[in-house]
Design a protein around this motif. Sequence first.
Motif, mmCIF file in Angstrom:
data_model
loop_
_atom_site.group_PDB
_atom_site.id
_atom_site.type_symbol
_atom_site.label_atom_id
_atom_site.label_comp_id
_atom_site.label_asym_id
_atom_site.label_seq_id
_atom_site.Cartn_x
_atom_site.Cartn_y
_atom_site.Cartn_z
ATOM 1 N N THR A 168 0.847 -1.186 0.000
ATOM 2 C CA THR A 168 0.000 0.000 0.000
ATOM 3 C C THR A 168 0.883 1.237 0.000
ATOM 4 O OG1 THR A 168 -1.735 -1.115 1.282
ATOM 5 C CG2 THR A 168 -1.790 1.296 1.244
ATOM 6 N N VAL A 169 0.581 2.169 -0.887
ATOM 7 C CA VAL A 169 1.252 3.473 -0.867
ATOM 8 C C VAL A 169 0.182 4.530 -0.658
ATOM 9 C CG1 VAL A 169 3.210 2.723 -2.268
ATOM 10 C CG2 VAL A 169 1.218 3.691 -3.406
ATOM 11 N N GLN A 170 0.411 5.444 0.284
ATOM 12 C CA GLN A 170 -0.615 6.429 0.604
ATOM 13 C C GLN A 170 0.006 7.738 1.078
ATOM 14 O OE1 GLN A 170 -2.564 3.768 3.469
ATOM 15 N NE2 GLN A 170 -1.935 5.118 5.156
ATOM 16 N N ASN A 171 -0.696 8.828 0.785
ATOM 17 C CA ASN A 171 -0.276 10.164 1.232
ATOM 18 C C ASN A 171 1.170 10.443 0.839
ATOM 19 O OD1 ASN A 171 -2.808 10.098 2.578
ATOM 20 N ND2 ASN A 171 -1.842 9.122 4.335
ATOM 21 N N LEU A 172 1.481 10.155 -0.425
ATOM 22 C CA LEU A 172 2.865 10.116 -0.883
ATOM 23 C C LEU A 172 2.916 10.488 -2.359
ATOM 24 C CD1 LEU A 172 5.739 9.085 0.084
ATOM 25 C CD2 LEU A 172 5.044 6.824 -0.690
ATOM 26 N N ARG A 198 -1.094 -8.336 -3.351
ATOM 27 C CA ARG A 198 -2.139 -7.322 -3.481
ATOM 28 C C ARG A 198 -1.495 -5.948 -3.502
ATOM 29 N NH1 ARG A 198 -4.568 -10.863 0.642
ATOM 30 N NH2 ARG A 198 -6.554 -11.726 -0.063
ATOM 31 N N PHE A 199 -2.276 -4.953 -3.970
ATOM 32 C CA PHE A 199 -1.702 -3.611 -4.124
ATOM 33 C C PHE A 199 -2.812 -2.575 -4.122
ATOM 34 C CE2 PHE A 199 0.176 -0.513 -7.398
ATOM 35 C CZ PHE A 199 0.845 0.221 -6.432
ATOM 36 N N LYS A 200 -2.583 -1.455 -3.428
ATOM 37 C CA LYS A 200 -3.502 -0.329 -3.542
ATOM 38 C C LYS A 200 -2.763 0.998 -3.367
ATOM 39 C CE LYS A 200 -5.271 -0.498 1.253
ATOM 40 N NZ LYS A 200 -6.519 -0.603 2.069
ATOM 41 N N ILE A 201 -3.381 2.025 -3.955
ATOM 42 C CA ILE A 201 -2.834 3.387 -3.970
ATOM 43 C C ILE A 201 -3.904 4.309 -3.405
ATOM 44 C CG2 ILE A 201 -2.046 5.278 -5.452
ATOM 45 C CD1 ILE A 201 -1.343 3.081 -7.563
ATOM 46 N N VAL A 202 -3.564 5.090 -2.379
ATOM 47 C CA VAL A 202 -4.526 5.990 -1.759
ATOM 48 C C VAL A 202 -3.888 7.362 -1.565
ATOM 49 C CG1 VAL A 202 -6.079 6.366 0.204
ATOM 50 C CG2 VAL A 202 -5.533 4.021 -0.517
ATOM 51 N N ASN A 203 -4.546 8.403 -2.061
ATOM 52 C CA ASN A 203 -4.059 9.777 -1.874
ATOM 53 C C ASN A 203 -2.600 9.906 -2.293
ATOM 54 O OD1 ASN A 203 -6.554 10.475 -0.795
ATOM 55 N ND2 ASN A 203 -5.878 10.277 1.323
ATOM 56 N N ALA A 204 -2.329 9.617 -3.531
ATOM 57 C CA ALA A 204 -0.946 9.667 -4.015
ATOM 58 C C ALA A 204 -0.872 10.510 -5.281
ATOM 59 C CB ALA A 204 -0.416 8.261 -4.272
ATOM 60 N N VAL A 205 0.342 10.954 -5.589
ATOM 61 C CA VAL A 205 0.605 11.772 -6.768
ATOM 62 C C VAL A 205 1.737 11.119 -7.554
ATOM 63 C CG1 VAL A 205 1.429 14.011 -7.581
ATOM 64 C CG2 VAL A 205 -0.139 13.893 -5.635
ATOM 65 N N PHE A 206 1.574 11.051 -8.875
ATOM 66 C CA PHE A 206 2.596 10.493 -9.760
ATOM 67 C C PHE A 206 2.881 11.498 -10.864
ATOM 68 C CE2 PHE A 206 0.594 6.952 -7.706
ATOM 69 C CZ PHE A 206 1.592 6.004 -7.521
ATOM 70 N N ILE A 207 4.123 11.984 -10.935
ATOM 71 C CA ILE A 207 4.473 12.955 -11.969
ATOM 72 C C ILE A 207 5.806 12.603 -12.622
ATOM 73 C CG2 ILE A 207 3.167 14.829 -10.904
ATOM 74 C CD1 ILE A 207 5.793 15.975 -9.871
#
Length: 377
Positions: A168-172, A198-207
């Motif tokens: 899980t990646v979050q707030n990142l 398993r994998f999830k993304i919450v509140n993240a930014v990708f640039i």
Amino acid sequence: MHVLIKTTCLAAALVSALCACGGGSGSNNVATAASAVPGFVVATPAGLVVGNPGSSYPVPVAAQAVDTRTPNHVVGNGTAASCTGAAVVAAVAQGGIITFSCGPDPITITLTSTAKVFNSQPNVTLDGGGRVTLSGGGTTRILYQNTCDAAQGYTTAHCQNQDAPTLTVQNLAFSNGNATGQLTDGGGGGAIFVRGGRFKIVNAVFINNQCEATGPDVGGGAVRVLSIYNNEPVYVVGSTFGGATGLGNFCSNGGALSGIGVSYSVYNSLFTHNRAIGNGANPARTGTPGGGSGGAIYNDGNSFALQLFGSTLRDNSAVEGGGAVFYVSNDRSGTLSITNSVAERNPNAGFFTVGFPGFFILAAPGQPVVSNSTLSP
């Protein structure tokens, strides 16, 4: 021409907050959409928003952020200097819940080697607290999980379908990741590559993440996912891919997201300025290297689902097909739902499905199912 497409579920009497004409995870346990962390500030250009402004489509409990109030590891001791790429790599290798203590200001931590999940370690959650950007410095993939990579340790006899680890990646934020030349399991995933678990993304930014510039099936300038346990969805919640001119992610296919036989459930997220830059499509036309489809999202395989809830796809582009989304279910069993979403100004120089500007779709009969959404050139 502006195309406004609205449909309703067949059993109108059963319509509820989760009704998505076949969408959702099947769970009745829902919560309001995870909002951005109060004061979420990442070390990126001013004005970048996290998630899709004004959208609050209900999110299943399974897609919510992980509680990280009791971390297993903390990167940093309260100063920016203590938050290093090496410390991030070491923490991910140990597994568990990982948070950051890098001082009060937004910080970018540059990794010179990829942080890799070891399959025998506890599930990994990375929580940046809305202040941390992990950067690949334009040369390095940032994060990697692969249950079928012997170097990360085999833990079962069926690596392609095992329930752990969960990442899980979050707030990142993730910036300037680069998977070019990383060809294990087909490559891709400039910021994050996942196979198995398993994998999830919450509140993240990708640039500004990237992967191979050409190739018929390689993809995921930001994220590439393969072989998720029991074909459970990869949740993407309240997140931004690109977000402004010059910040988009890019790859041969799937500028933002790519998957082979993988289901994505995307909630309240924003995709802009992502690009599929290959040429020759898939299979590659004679004399071309292939690629160029799915400006924002590239899905290929057999039975899998793509669900878009409360999300906006705008100003993405593809050299070949599907300026916003390329969705191909080879055996025509896959499903695609678009609910309370907007897709506009997603040009594709090659091809798209008539009636669905910006989308190329080969799916099960009756697909896609579109509800309360606007699709326009």
